[in-house]
Motif scaffolding. Sequence first.
Motif, mmCIF file in Angstrom:
data_model
loop_
_atom_site.group_PDB
_atom_site.id
_atom_site.type_symbol
_atom_site.label_atom_id
_atom_site.label_comp_id
_atom_site.label_asym_id
_atom_site.label_seq_id
_atom_site.Cartn_x
_atom_site.Cartn_y
_atom_site.Cartn_z
ATOM 1 N N ASP A 13 0.856 -1.179 0.000
ATOM 2 C CA ASP A 13 0.000 0.000 0.000
ATOM 3 C C ASP A 13 0.890 1.226 0.000
ATOM 4 O O ASP A 13 1.956 1.231 0.628
ATOM 5 C CB ASP A 13 -0.925 0.022 1.218
ATOM 6 C CG ASP A 13 -1.921 1.161 1.126
ATOM 7 O OD1 ASP A 13 -2.895 1.034 0.364
ATOM 8 O OD2 ASP A 13 -1.734 2.200 1.802
ATOM 9 N N VAL A 14 0.461 2.240 -0.724
ATOM 10 C CA VAL A 14 1.198 3.503 -0.754
ATOM 11 C C VAL A 14 0.259 4.633 -0.379
ATOM 12 O O VAL A 14 -0.945 4.572 -0.621
ATOM 13 C CB VAL A 14 1.837 3.778 -2.136
ATOM 14 C CG1 VAL A 14 2.749 2.636 -2.553
ATOM 15 C CG2 VAL A 14 0.780 4.028 -3.204
ATOM 16 N N GLU A 15 0.827 5.647 0.242
ATOM 17 C CA GLU A 15 0.098 6.884 0.545
ATOM 18 C C GLU A 15 0.827 8.037 -0.127
ATOM 19 O O GLU A 15 2.058 8.040 -0.206
ATOM 20 C CB GLU A 15 0.020 7.122 2.054
ATOM 21 C CG GLU A 15 -0.667 6.012 2.842
ATOM 22 C CD GLU A 15 -2.126 5.818 2.490
ATOM 23 O OE1 GLU A 15 -2.759 6.801 2.032
ATOM 24 O OE2 GLU A 15 -2.642 4.708 2.665
ATOM 25 N N PRO A 22 0.833 11.950 -7.689
ATOM 26 C CA PRO A 22 1.275 12.178 -6.318
ATOM 27 C C PRO A 22 2.765 11.931 -6.115
ATOM 28 O O PRO A 22 3.394 11.167 -6.839
ATOM 29 C CB PRO A 22 0.459 11.142 -5.533
ATOM 30 C CG PRO A 22 0.273 10.010 -6.509
ATOM 31 C CD PRO A 22 0.141 10.660 -7.855
ATOM 32 N N ASP A 23 3.305 12.607 -5.120
ATOM 33 C CA ASP A 23 4.586 12.213 -4.543
ATOM 34 C C ASP A 23 4.274 11.223 -3.422
ATOM 35 O O ASP A 23 3.286 11.396 -2.697
ATOM 36 C CB ASP A 23 5.323 13.415 -3.942
ATOM 37 C CG ASP A 23 5.680 14.467 -4.979
ATOM 38 O OD1 ASP A 23 5.880 14.106 -6.148
ATOM 39 O OD2 ASP A 23 5.748 15.655 -4.607
ATOM 40 N N LEU A 24 5.104 10.224 -3.258
ATOM 41 C CA LEU A 24 4.898 9.259 -2.187
ATOM 42 C C LEU A 24 5.252 9.876 -0.834
ATOM 43 O O LEU A 24 6.181 10.677 -0.725
ATOM 44 C CB LEU A 24 5.760 8.022 -2.413
ATOM 45 C CG LEU A 24 5.354 7.127 -3.591
ATOM 46 C CD1 LEU A 24 6.392 6.046 -3.816
ATOM 47 C CD2 LEU A 24 3.983 6.512 -3.337
ATOM 48 N N VAL A 25 4.497 9.469 0.188
ATOM 49 C CA VAL A 25 4.859 9.832 1.557
ATOM 50 C C VAL A 25 5.031 8.591 2.435
ATOM 51 O O VAL A 25 5.707 8.658 3.460
ATOM 52 C CB VAL A 25 3.829 10.794 2.203
ATOM 53 C CG1 VAL A 25 3.771 12.104 1.428
ATOM 54 C CG2 VAL A 25 2.450 10.164 2.299
ATOM 55 N N GLU A 26 4.421 7.472 2.041
ATOM 56 C CA GLU A 26 4.560 6.248 2.827
ATOM 57 C C GLU A 26 4.357 5.030 1.939
ATOM 58 O O GLU A 26 3.514 5.042 1.031
ATOM 59 C CB GLU A 26 3.544 6.217 3.978
ATOM 60 C CG GLU A 26 3.741 5.031 4.911
ATOM 61 C CD GLU A 26 2.770 5.013 6.088
ATOM 62 O OE1 GLU A 26 3.157 4.493 7.146
ATOM 63 O OE2 GLU A 26 1.632 5.508 5.937
#
Length: 200
Positions: A13-15, A22-26
């Motif tokens: 999973d990505v946030e 989007p840029d990834l944050v997690e």
Amino acid sequence: MNFASWPPLLVVDVEGNGHNPPDLVEIAALPIRGGRPDTSTAGAWLTRPQRPVTPFAAKVHGLSDQKLAGQPAWAEIAEPVHAFLGTAWFCAHHAHVDYRVLSAHLPAWRPAGVLDTLRLARATRPGLPGYGLDALIEHLKPDLSQAPAQRHRATFDAYATAQILLTLATEYGIWDELVAAAVPPGLPGAPEPQGEPTLW
């Protein structure tokens, strides 16, 4: 279903920061071993995005610019994330979204295949009022007592997706049947279409 027959598989999973793209944050990547999520060898990374996190995204996952200020930039973790993902099968809920975002961040990454629990749930449990992660958690009632963090964080959502995958997979006899139901057309691992037989 003989889970021992499964190839290496990571539920991911990505946030993101709320921008498009989007840029990834997690990121969280949870291995499935022996029919169980293996949290002891899971990978999880926070990363500081190039652009600010939007207020809406921060409200959803709780990761604000302030919370991410001390985290590494994507360039600092891209190599270890790529190494962790390797060529294992990739599973996510609404998988083409996570696959597209990760592919944009890791252009050389090539998973063996992509399973989508949204597609799998629609094939396995037709007629449900909804197929979002919350709806499937409500319908299937997977055991989330050991899930880390909370809903909308990558580690929790990957764990919930893994439990949904394992619950639905029990309704299939073999891996190839699961693949036929769960791999979106055009993504890695999709079965080759069977053409009309010819004389040549």
